[in-house]
Design an enzyme around this catalytic site. Structure first.
Site, short mmCIF file in Angstrom:
data_model
loop_
_atom_site.label_atom_id
_atom_site.label_comp_id
_atom_site.label_asym_id
_atom_site.label_seq_id
_atom_site.Cartn_x
_atom_site.Cartn_y
_atom_site.Cartn_z
N LYS A 13 14.96 -4.48 -32.78
CA LYS A 13 15.71 -4.31 -31.52
C LYS A 13 16.76 -3.20 -31.64
O LYS A 13 16.87 -2.35 -30.77
CB LYS A 13 16.40 -5.63 -31.11
N ARG A 87 20.28 -14.44 -25.36
CA ARG A 87 19.62 -15.07 -26.49
C ARG A 87 19.33 -16.55 -26.23
O ARG A 87 18.78 -17.22 -27.12
CB ARG A 87 20.53 -14.97 -27.70
N ARG A 125 16.62 -5.29 -45.72
CA ARG A 125 17.55 -4.50 -44.91
C ARG A 125 18.89 -4.33 -45.62
O ARG A 125 19.42 -5.27 -46.20
CB ARG A 125 17.76 -5.22 -43.56
N ARG A 154 23.75 -7.73 -45.11
CA ARG A 154 24.46 -8.54 -44.12
C ARG A 154 24.49 -9.98 -44.61
O ARG A 154 23.51 -10.48 -45.15
CB ARG A 154 23.72 -8.48 -42.78
N ARG A 165 18.17 -18.58 -38.84
CA ARG A 165 18.09 -17.72 -37.66
C ARG A 165 16.72 -17.83 -37.01
O ARG A 165 16.58 -17.77 -35.79
CB ARG A 165 18.39 -16.26 -38.04
P1 AMP Z 1 22.22 -9.57 -34.34
O1 AMP Z 1 22.89 -8.39 -34.94
O2 AMP Z 1 21.79 -9.35 -32.92
O3 AMP Z 1 21.11 -10.11 -35.21
O4 AMP Z 1 23.32 -10.73 -34.27
C1 AMP Z 1 23.96 -11.24 -35.43
C2 AMP Z 1 24.55 -12.59 -35.14
O5 AMP Z 1 25.55 -12.48 -34.12
C3 AMP Z 1 23.57 -13.63 -34.62
O6 AMP Z 1 22.81 -14.27 -35.64
C4 AMP Z 1 24.52 -14.59 -33.91
O7 AMP Z 1 25.23 -15.40 -34.85
C5 AMP Z 1 25.53 -13.64 -33.28
N1 AMP Z 1 25.09 -13.23 -31.93
C6 AMP Z 1 24.73 -12.00 -31.52
N2 AMP Z 1 24.38 -12.00 -30.23
C7 AMP Z 1 24.52 -13.27 -29.79
C8 AMP Z 1 24.29 -13.93 -28.56
N3 AMP Z 1 23.82 -13.28 -27.49
N4 AMP Z 1 24.54 -15.26 -28.49
C9 AMP Z 1 25.03 -15.94 -29.55
N5 AMP Z 1 25.24 -15.40 -30.75
C10 AMP Z 1 25.00 -14.07 -30.89
#
Ligand code: AMP
Length: 209
Positions: A13, A87, A125, A154, A165
């Protein structure tokens, strides 16, 4: 143009949102990146989100909504590509209502990537501590002038967090796709392949609209 990228963690993404940002002059709005920046800056949002992120859980809606609203309003409700939001079904309905207030809607692009590839991508990653640039140790290795000491994994790309996740994705996030399919606002794209190949597939789907 209002787009959102959908897919499991590691489906590409962020990579595709960055390409769409360039191609269509959109603002790339990633809630995950916003949280990581908030963490680095030591703000209250970062502090409140940290334990959820580290454990591979979703950050509660009340925290995400305020942040997402501010980012969308700052773009005057248009010309953005969302990455990692919505999400959950609740977030999707919230977003639809927010955009409907301004007569707008969103097109969801779903990146289709099989589960085994997801785990491989996430565990390989690495992120640059300062620039936030993302690399894959095998397929997108960091350039020679990047100091390996500056590359970090990360916290949520550790195996336990990845597993959690993916559970969260299946239970809470997958229904979002159905929601946009029912609304006729879903573009499904094969997410396997190098980033530019996937980007071309996305472009072809957008052009058909
Ligand atoms: P990402 O970088 O999009 O994988 O997001 C990393 C983490 O941020 C996720 O695993 C969630 O803990 C949190 N996060 C990001 N976007 C959301 C969202 N829309 N709703 C809830 N938690 C989020």
């Amino acid at each position: 143009m209002r787009l959102a990228l959908f897919g499991p963690p590691g489906s590409g993404k962020g990579t595709q949102a960055a390409i769409l940002e360039e191609t269509y002059a959109l603002e790339h709005l990633s809630t995950g990146t916003m949280f990581r920046e908030a963490l680095r800056e030591g703000t209250a949002i970062g502090y409140n989100a940290k334990s959820y992120i580290d454990n591979g859980e979703l950050v509660p809606d009340e925290i995400v909504w305020g942040m997402a609203r501010d980012a969308i309003v700052a773009e005057a409700y248009d010309n953005f590509v969302l990455d990692g939001f919505p999400r959950t079904l609740t977030q999707a309905i919230w977003l639809d209502n927010l955009l409907a207030e301004f007569g707008g809607s969103i097109t969801m692009i779903s990146l289709e990537v099989p589960g085994d590839l997801i785990i491989e991508r996430l565990s390989q990653r690495r992120v640059h501590r300062v620039t936030g640039a993302t690399y894959h140790l095998r397929f997108k290795p960091p350039p020679a002038d990047v100091d390996p000491e500056e590359l970090i994994q990360r916290s949520d790309d550790r195996p336990e967090a990845i597993a959690q996740r993916l559970v969260v994705y299946q239970e809470l996030t997958a229904p979002v796709k159905l929601h946009y399919r029912e609304r006729g606002a879903l573009l499904e794209v094969d997410g396997v392949g190098d980033p530019l190949t996937v980007a071309k597939r996305i472009g072809a789907e957008i052009d058909k609209q």
